[in-house]
Design a protein around this motif. Sequence first.
Motif, mmCIF file in Angstrom:
data_model
loop_
_atom_site.group_PDB
_atom_site.id
_atom_site.type_symbol
_atom_site.label_atom_id
_atom_site.label_comp_id
_atom_site.label_asym_id
_atom_site.label_seq_id
_atom_site.Cartn_x
_atom_site.Cartn_y
_atom_site.Cartn_z
ATOM 1 N N ILE A 94 9.126 -44.942 30.541
ATOM 2 C CA ILE A 94 10.516 -44.711 30.966
ATOM 3 C C ILE A 94 11.050 -45.901 31.751
ATOM 4 N N VAL A 95 10.271 -46.391 32.729
ATOM 5 C CA VAL A 95 10.766 -47.497 33.559
ATOM 6 C C VAL A 95 10.855 -48.787 32.739
ATOM 7 N N THR A 96 9.986 -48.958 31.733
ATOM 8 C CA THR A 96 10.060 -50.147 30.878
ATOM 9 C C THR A 96 11.337 -50.127 30.049
ATOM 10 N N ILE A 97 11.640 -48.968 29.454
ATOM 11 C CA ILE A 97 12.876 -48.835 28.677
ATOM 12 C C ILE A 97 14.096 -49.034 29.575
ATOM 13 N N ALA A 98 14.057 -48.474 30.782
ATOM 14 C CA ALA A 98 15.180 -48.629 31.713
ATOM 15 C C ALA A 98 15.368 -50.091 32.106
ATOM 16 N N PRO A 150 -2.923 -36.719 34.790
ATOM 17 C CA PRO A 150 -2.295 -37.774 35.619
ATOM 18 C C PRO A 150 -2.092 -39.080 34.862
ATOM 19 N N GLN A 151 -3.070 -39.431 34.007
ATOM 20 C CA GLN A 151 -2.916 -40.664 33.243
ATOM 21 C C GLN A 151 -1.775 -40.563 32.245
ATOM 22 N N ASN A 152 -1.661 -39.412 31.586
ATOM 23 C CA ASN A 152 -0.546 -39.210 30.648
ATOM 24 C C ASN A 152 0.798 -39.259 31.369
ATOM 25 N N SER A 153 0.841 -38.688 32.554
ATOM 26 C CA SER A 153 2.090 -38.715 33.336
ATOM 27 C C SER A 153 2.453 -40.138 33.719
ATOM 28 N N PHE A 154 1.425 -40.914 34.095
ATOM 29 C CA PHE A 154 1.695 -42.306 34.458
ATOM 30 C C PHE A 154 2.170 -43.114 33.250
ATOM 31 N N LEU A 155 1.558 -42.890 32.076
ATOM 32 C CA LEU A 155 1.984 -43.594 30.861
ATOM 33 C C LEU A 155 3.420 -43.235 30.500
ATOM 34 N N LEU A 156 3.780 -41.971 30.708
ATOM 35 C CA LEU A 156 5.162 -41.553 30.457
ATOM 36 C C LEU A 156 6.109 -42.264 31.418
#
Length: 352
Positions: free
Chosen positions: A17-21, A7-13
């Motif tokens: 993504i949202v930061t780049i967007a 779950p932590q890895n998924s959240f970091l991903l």
Amino acid sequence: MKQFTLPQNSFLLLLTIVTIAFLWILLPYSGAVFWGVVFAIIFAPLQSRLLRATKGKPTVSALLSLLVIVLMVLLPLAMITASLVDQVAGIYTMVSSGQLDFAGYFQIVMRALPNWAISILERFELTNLASLQTKITEFAAQISQAAATYALNIGRITLDFVVSMTIMLYLLFFLLRDGRILAARIQRAVPLSIEYKGRLFQNFTTVIRATVKGNVLVAVAQGALGGLIFWMLDVSGPLLWGVVMAFLSLLPAVGAALVWGPVAIYFLVTGDIWQGVVLAAYGVLVIGLVDNILRPILVGKDTKLPDYVILLSTLGGMALFGLNGFVIGPVIAALFIAAWDLFCRSDEFQEE
């Protein structure tokens, strides 16, 4: 090393993504956002003083700071730009009417040059007036085409400028009002120890303040001094050349000399000896002295960067990021040196 769960890895991903967007969304107005942040950092001390003067009213102090920025920075720039446009139009009229005869100037210079200088120019095919005029004509055609394109898009360009300026001022207000809170949240989010974060953030703000204030003051001083001597020597378009020298002075050591140097040489080879000597002496002793004295004091002293690092990072930054690069380049260089300095001093990264 700390292990992350699924779950932590998924959240970091998701966070990545949202930061780049988000950064991608800001990209069309990255210049407005960048200068909003820069002005907020530079005028943060003013905001602090006004905050104390208004007895802790952040909204009122931010509005007063914004008013000072408009009156001190934006309004003078608008007035200089308007005068510059008028002077450029006047020079264009003089060229079109033949008052400025570049072919005649070329022939005068060629007759006055020594043989060794002519032989050097011949290697670059710069002694043939016809071929040189052809090259100048081709260059002028490209400039005219670019100017025509600019004229056709003047409405869109003006609208984009107004929108960018509005965004910058709007963002600047909130950065001034809530800057300390935002800076603290960003600092907490950076995954580094308090010591590292403090050093890096301090270097970041110090370099931005020193680079912008120092370079702008040097540019204003050199541009004003250059325009003054051009006006005294009756050179056409002193305001235009003063502005050009101000922009070129962003390049340490060589900037303003790219303008006054050729003019001094022209005076000397065409027989105006005293004008050439005065301009050359003034350029070296007055304009050059401003760069040699003020820039190390205002820029190098605070940033603690060697002169050659400032020069290379400024040139590289402007080559990659345009005008914004004269700030971005030294900031990256300062953070690079600070990060490696922390790495070399820290025991956390050393092998046991």
